[in-house]
Design a protein around this motif. Structure first.
Motif, short mmCIF file in Angstrom:
data_model
loop_
_atom_site.label_atom_id
_atom_site.label_comp_id
_atom_site.label_asym_id
_atom_site.label_seq_id
_atom_site.Cartn_x
_atom_site.Cartn_y
_atom_site.Cartn_z
N PHE A 149 -42.37 -26.16 -22.56
CA PHE A 149 -43.29 -26.62 -23.59
C PHE A 149 -43.50 -28.13 -23.48
N CYS A 158 -42.92 -16.98 -24.19
CA CYS A 158 -41.49 -17.17 -23.93
C CYS A 158 -40.64 -16.09 -24.56
N LYS A 218 -43.63 -30.66 -30.41
CA LYS A 218 -43.44 -29.25 -30.10
C LYS A 218 -43.07 -29.02 -28.64
N SER A 227 -47.56 -19.57 -27.41
CA SER A 227 -46.12 -19.85 -27.28
C SER A 227 -45.32 -18.56 -27.18
N ARG A 244 -38.29 -20.40 -29.30
CA ARG A 244 -38.84 -21.66 -28.79
C ARG A 244 -37.72 -22.67 -28.55
#
Length: 523
Positions: free
Chosen positions: A104, A71, A111, A68, A402
């Motif tokens: 995502f 990003c 998530k 992740s 995120r």
């Protein structure tokens, strides 16, 4: 990025020779292999960054939760900064931290955007693989899908499939007469396997709105490819569900995308982490079809990169099609390990300067033996390569980063709310209700606790959100037992006769299914 290529790292003595993956051959597939802790995830991250910067969308599964960070820019205060700076200086690259555009996804919707398909789109072959059905049970599944196609019964979620299987069992004679013998025991076994799938969270995968493949192939206004990150840490608790979902996605790309020949760069790159899960205990017929897809999908502009610990995890006929290779260290503790190491070394074009087998055993973390396709698609000579450090964050992204990526997502809000339209469950319930009404007109009026509730035998009732609620149990009284049984038999007979007439008179639509039995069109 270099002109028309992705810079992977420095090779040769002193690591001064650039090792590049040519974009023109990015759709010739690839392999990233190596023991745990040798740097496979960083290599995957580096390739994803390169493809994204080159304007190629990427799809990858985040098995450990540490991808992740794509990003978010790399952190100059992190403990990895100093070794990364030294590595960058060694191979002659500027360490320029930056973020990459990311979308995502999460099958469970926790998530990332929910990712769904329908039962019909997955098809009987992959669904049978997912449920671990025997050959006889797979045959029943094929009959059920054919019946749904012929009768216009949309199979959207597992509720619809349960209803259809009950329908097949209760009308076994009529179904068997047209499609071949259907044993009730086989139907019952499939229903039990569906319970296991539901307990693993499989109900989240099936429903609408289904995933639009175009959303995986988006570019930013600046021309960079989005990196689609599937949260797979929880999904890995059900490894067969994980592998089957990715195989379905691959088959959808194969069936849907047009031929593009040999593009200057791929249309999409697909990273299949923990690739051994795809082939573990897979029947030969399924492996053969995966091989066929791998061979043909490159002409659709799609590159497939398998990530696994040992190249031996990938069947030989598929391994031979993987042109771009990064081999991190393999540990040889047993006789089998030593044999696998020798075989892995034989997959590379020899380099007279060193022993490939020894190099694979000795390379350190972040180092690998690499071979990328050169001009005219010729495999490059193997080199010991120091993989460049990633420009994005190494590890899990901050919650704020995120959240910002989710807010900026080009598909924000598109998949958030499940749609529950009329499908097989509602249609079959309505048919059962009509059969009950017809039986009542021909004899005694059905007991409210029997006839209509029997019509609900296709799985209870659907709540507003699409969830199931169990049907009320029929009343059991001594004075009505005989009459109730007689009326139930009448309803069943009426329903069966009506169904038999439909089979005899309704031609239905011919449904086109693809190489894995997935639904991709009608004619």
């Amino acid at each position: 990025m270099t002109d028309g290529a992705i810079f992977v790292g420095g090779g040769g003595e002193g690591y001064g020779t650039a090792q590049n993956l040519l974009l023109k051959y990015g759709n010739r597939h690839g392999l990233i292999a190596g023991a745990t802790g040798t740097g496979k995830t960083v290599t995957l991250q580096v390739l994803a960054e390169g493809f994204s910067a080159a304007g190629v969308p990427v799809f990858l599964s985040d098995v450990k939760g540490d991808l992740s960070g794509l990003c978010q820019p790399g952190d100059p205060t992190a403990k990895t900064h100093e070794p990364f700076t030294k590595r960058a200086a060694t191979i002659g690259v500027d360490l320029e931290y930056r973020a990459f555009p990311a979308i995502f996804w999460d099958m469970f919707g926790e998530k990332g955007h929910p990712v769904r398909t329908t039962v019909a789109e997955m098809g009987p072959l992959l669904l049978s693989r997912l449920l671990e059905l025997s050959e006889a049970q797979e045959g029943v599944m094929n009959v059920a899908f054919r019946l749904a196609d012929d009768e216009g019964l949309p199979l959207l979620d597992l509720k619809d499939l349960r209803a259809l299987l009950t329908y097949v069992a209760e009308n076994g004679d009529a179904v068997s007469a047209r499609y071949g013998l259907v044993a009730k025991d086989s139907v019952g076994a499939i229903q039990r396997r569906l319970l296991v799938l539901e307990n693993e969270g499989g109900t989240k995968l099936f429903g609408e709105p289904a995933l639009d493949l175009a959303d995986l192939m988006r570019l930013t206004p600046q021309g960079e490819g989005y990196v689609n990150i599937l949260a797979a840490d929880r999904l890995m608790n059900a490894p067969r569900l994980y592998a089957t979902f990715l195989l379905w996605l691959l088959s959808e790309l194969f069936e849907t995308l047009p031929e593009v020949g040999d593009p200057e760069k791929p249309k999409l790159v697909f990273f299949f982490d923990e690739a051994h899960l795809l082939f573990d205990d897979a029947p030969k017929a399924l492996v053969s079809k995966v091989e066929q897809v791998a061979r043909l999908i490159r002409s659709k502009g799609v590159g497939v990169y398998f990530i696994t610990q040992n190249p031996a995890d990938v069947p030989e006929n598929i391994l031979s099609q993987l042109g771009n290779r990064v081999q991190h260290a393999l540990r040889a503790f047993t006789a089998k390990d030593q044999k696998d190491l020798r075989l892995a070394a034989q997959n590379y074009r020899p380099n007279p300067r060193f022993s490939i087998e020894e190099a694979i055993r000795e390379v350190g973390t972040g180092e690998a033996v690499t071979s990328f396709l050169e001009a005219k698609g010729v495999p490059g000579i193997a080199e010991r390569t120091l993989v460049r450090p990633p420009f994005s964050r190494l590890g899990v992204a901050d919650p704020a980063a995120r959240a910002a990526a989710a807010q900026a997502s080009p598909v924000a809000g598109k998949y958030d709310h499940e749609i529950d339209r009329e499908s097989a469950w509602e249609i079959l319930q309505a048919r059962a209700k009509r059969a009950a009404d017809t039986a009542a007109e021909q004899g005694e009026e059905p007991d409210p606790s029997d006839g209509f509730n029997r019509a609900k035998r296709y799985g209870g009732s659907k709540s507003a959100g699409g969830a199931s609620a169990p049907a009320p149990a029929p009343k059991k009284t001594g004075s009505t037992k005989t009459g109730t049984a007689r009326r139930s038999d009448s309803i069943t007979e009426t329903f069966a006769k009506s169904f038999a007439r439909q089979l005899g008179t309704k031609g239905g639509q011919a449904v086109v299914r693809g190489i894995f039995g997935t639904l991709f069109g009608k004619r």
